[in-house]
Design a protein around this motif. Structure first.
Motif, PDB file in Angstrom:
ATOM      1  N   GLY A   3       0.820  -1.197   0.000  1.00 27.05           N
ATOM      2  CA  GLY A   3       0.000   0.000   0.000  1.00 27.05           C
ATOM      3  C   GLY A   3       0.857   1.251   0.000  1.00 27.05           C
ATOM      4  N   PRO A   4       0.229   2.410   0.153  1.00 27.48           N
ATOM      5  CA  PRO A   4       0.974   3.677   0.191  1.00 27.48           C
ATOM      6  C   PRO A   4       1.937   3.705   1.361  1.00 27.48           C
ATOM      7  N   PRO A   5       3.035   4.468   1.240  1.00 31.78           N
ATOM      8  CA  PRO A   5       3.968   4.586   2.369  1.00 31.78           C
ATOM      9  C   PRO A   5       3.287   5.173   3.595  1.00 31.78           C
ATOM     10  N   VAL A   6       3.750   4.754   4.752  1.00 29.31           N
ATOM     11  CA  VAL A   6       3.243   5.277   6.021  1.00 29.31           C
ATOM     12  C   VAL A   6       4.265   6.257   6.587  1.00 29.31           C
ATOM     13  N   ALA A   7       3.806   7.464   6.903  1.00 32.87           N
ATOM     14  CA  ALA A   7       4.693   8.489   7.442  1.00 32.87           C
ATOM     15  C   ALA A   7       4.204   8.936   8.809  1.00 32.87           C
ATOM     16  N   VAL A   8       5.124   9.147   9.714  1.00 30.34           N
ATOM     17  CA  VAL A   8       4.835   9.731  11.030  1.00 30.34           C
ATOM     18  C   VAL A   8       5.376  11.154  11.041  1.00 30.34           C
ATOM     19  N   VAL A   9       4.551  12.090  11.487  1.00 26.98           N
ATOM     20  CA  VAL A   9       4.968  13.481  11.626  1.00 26.98           C
ATOM     21  C   VAL A   9       4.694  13.912  13.061  1.00 26.98           C
ATOM     22  N   VAL A  60       4.061   4.717  18.443  1.00 31.43           N
ATOM     23  CA  VAL A  60       4.519   4.163  17.170  1.00 31.43           C
ATOM     24  C   VAL A  60       3.935   2.767  16.957  1.00 31.43           C
ATOM     25  N   ALA A  61       3.856   1.978  18.018  1.00 25.47           N
ATOM     26  CA  ALA A  61       3.250   0.649  17.912  1.00 25.47           C
ATOM     27  C   ALA A  61       1.782   0.758  17.507  1.00 25.47           C
ATOM     28  N   ARG A  62       1.072   1.752  18.044  1.00 32.71           N
ATOM     29  CA  ARG A  62      -0.333   1.967  17.664  1.00 32.71           C
ATOM     30  C   ARG A  62      -0.444   2.355  16.196  1.00 32.71           C
ATOM     31  N   VAL A  63       0.456   3.222  15.747  1.00 28.95           N
ATOM     32  CA  VAL A  63       0.450   3.629  14.340  1.00 28.95           C
ATOM     33  C   VAL A  63       0.645   2.410  13.444  1.00 28.95           C
ATOM     34  N   GLU A  64       1.580   1.551  13.793  1.00 27.88           N
ATOM     35  CA  GLU A  64       1.875   0.406  12.948  1.00 27.88           C
ATOM     36  C   GLU A  64       0.742  -0.608  12.956  1.00 27.88           C
ATOM     37  N   ARG A  65       0.009  -0.711  14.062  1.00 24.31           N
ATOM     38  CA  ARG A  65      -1.172  -1.584  14.080  1.00 24.31           C
ATOM     39  C   ARG A  65      -2.280  -1.014  13.207  1.00 24.31           C
ATOM     40  N   GLU A  66      -2.407   0.305  13.201  1.00 27.00           N
ATOM     41  CA  GLU A  66      -3.495   0.959  12.471  1.00 27.00           C
ATOM     42  C   GLU A  66      -3.186   1.128  10.984  1.00 27.00           C
ATOM     43  N   LEU A  67      -1.962   1.552  10.658  1.00 29.59           N
ATOM     44  CA  LEU A  67      -1.632   1.912   9.279  1.00 29.59           C
ATOM     45  C   LEU A  67      -0.616   0.993   8.619  1.00 29.59           C
ATOM     46  N   CYS A 108      13.039   8.939  16.779  1.00 30.19           N
ATOM     47  CA  CYS A 108      14.013   8.241  15.931  1.00 30.19           C
ATOM     48  C   CYS A 108      14.308   6.855  16.480  1.00 30.19           C
ATOM     49  N   ALA A 109      14.488   6.756  17.789  1.00 28.86           N
ATOM     50  CA  ALA A 109      14.788   5.470  18.409  1.00 28.86           C
ATOM     51  C   ALA A 109      13.639   4.488  18.249  1.00 28.86           C
ATOM     52  N   ALA A 110      12.409   5.008  18.193  1.00 25.52           N
ATOM     53  CA  ALA A 110      11.238   4.137  18.081  1.00 25.52           C
ATOM     54  C   ALA A 110      11.028   3.606  16.668  1.00 25.52           C
ATOM     55  N   VAL A 111      11.454   4.360  15.642  1.00 29.03           N
ATOM     56  CA  VAL A 111      11.156   3.940  14.272  1.00 29.03           C
ATOM     57  C   VAL A 111      12.361   3.374  13.520  1.00 29.03           C
ATOM     58  N   LEU A 112      13.568   3.804  13.854  1.00 27.66           N
ATOM     59  CA  LEU A 112      14.724   3.395  13.054  1.00 27.66           C
ATOM     60  C   LEU A 112      15.000   1.883  13.060  1.00 27.66           C
ATOM     61  N   PRO A 113      14.892   1.187  14.188  1.00 28.69           N
ATOM     62  CA  PRO A 113      15.166  -0.257  14.131  1.00 28.69           C
ATOM     63  C   PRO A 113      14.274  -0.998  13.141  1.00 28.69           C
ATOM     64  N   GLY A 114      12.994  -0.632  13.086  1.00 23.85           N
ATOM     65  CA  GLY A 114      12.093  -1.274  12.135  1.00 23.85           C
ATOM     66  C   GLY A 114      12.459  -0.958  10.706  1.00 23.85           C
ATOM     67  N   MET A 115      12.809   0.302  10.444  1.00 24.76           N
ATOM     68  CA  MET A 115      13.232   0.676   9.087  1.00 24.76           C
ATOM     69  C   MET A 115      14.460  -0.105   8.663  1.00 24.76           C
ATOM     70  N   VAL A 116      15.442  -0.181   9.553  1.00 26.78           N
ATOM     71  CA  VAL A 116      16.680  -0.898   9.233  1.00 26.78           C
ATOM     72  C   VAL A 116      16.385  -2.377   8.982  1.00 26.78           C
TER      73      VAL A 116
END
Length: 232
Positions: A3-9, A60-67, A108-116
């Motif tokens: 799907g479309p990319p998911v972005a956090v702002v 961030v965990a809630r965002v990833e469950r939702e989006l 950054c600490a919450a999202v970078l490990p998943g991205m990597v």
């Protein structure tokens, strides 16, 4: 099919963060807004204090469950005030660095490990032209934003080769609610020193963030400064 990319702002409830969220949505992202306030105009809003690392990880965990998994991050949450150094007590210092610097690091600490782990992603921090050049009466703000530049470059090195980029946008004085009407940055005397004779617009800063997210990993650890020509 993905799907479309998911972005956090972060800081997406108003001002620069809202402009970034709007630009990302207009360019095909599903956007989650993290802020102390409810964020309008996003796909998912989470009320969270970015200085609380555990709460941010939960958000961030809630965002990833939702989006879905987070592909992009823009850290626009921040505060600003002017004060001479002798008036910056411990509370003011800790609040400024807590929100601006620690609030950037926690997300950054919450999202970078998943991205990597997924081998893809982009992070754009929001620093400031004052963090590069400094200014009278802005010691604690400039310190917090200058430290974000250092953090950005360190993280870019840390994730190099992983498919993830980390860059920073360092705006000049911007036309957002953070800048009070009485601010010297809004004075005609200052605006007259700028080649374009005006403050930077939030949509221009958002465009710089979008560029850094889309240019790919050939650009990482860099600082882009949309600043109305204040520094050329």
């Amino acid at each position: 099919m993905a799907g479309p990319p998911v972005a956090v702002v972060t800081g997406a409830a108003r001002g620069l963060g809202a402009a970034v969220a709007e630009a990302l949505r207009a360019n095909g992202r599903r956007v989650a807004g993290l802020d102390l306030r409810t964020c309008d105009g996003v796909d998912f809003s989470v009320e969270v204090d970015v200085t609380d690392a555990a709460a941010v990880a939960g958000a961030v965990a809630r965002v990833e469950r939702e989006l879905g998994p987070v592909d992009e991050l823009v850290t626009a949450a921040g505060i600003y005030e002017m004060a001479p150094i002798e008036e910056i007590d411990d509370a003011r210092w800790e609040r400024m660095l807590g929100v601006n610097l620690s609030g950037t690091a926690t997300v950054c600490a919450a999202v970078l490990p998943g991205m990597v782990a997924r081998g893809r992603g982009g992070v754009v921090t929001i620093s400031s032209d004052l963090g590069v050049g400094g200014s009278e009466g802005d010691a604690h703000y400039a310190a917090s934003k200058g430290a974000i530049v250092g953090l950005t470059r360190a993280l870019a090195t840390e994730v190099a080769g992983s498919g993830v980029s980390v860059n920073s946008v360092a705006p000049g004085a911007a036309d957002t609610p953070m800048l009070e009407e009485s601010s010297p940055w809004r004075a005609a005397e200052f605006l007259g020193t700028l080649p374009v004779q005006r403050l930077v617009r939030p949509d221009e800063i958002a465009a710089a963030a979008l560029f850094l997210l889309e240019v790919g990993t050939a650009v990482s650890g860099q600082v882009v400064s949309p600043n109305a020509g204040a520094t050329i």
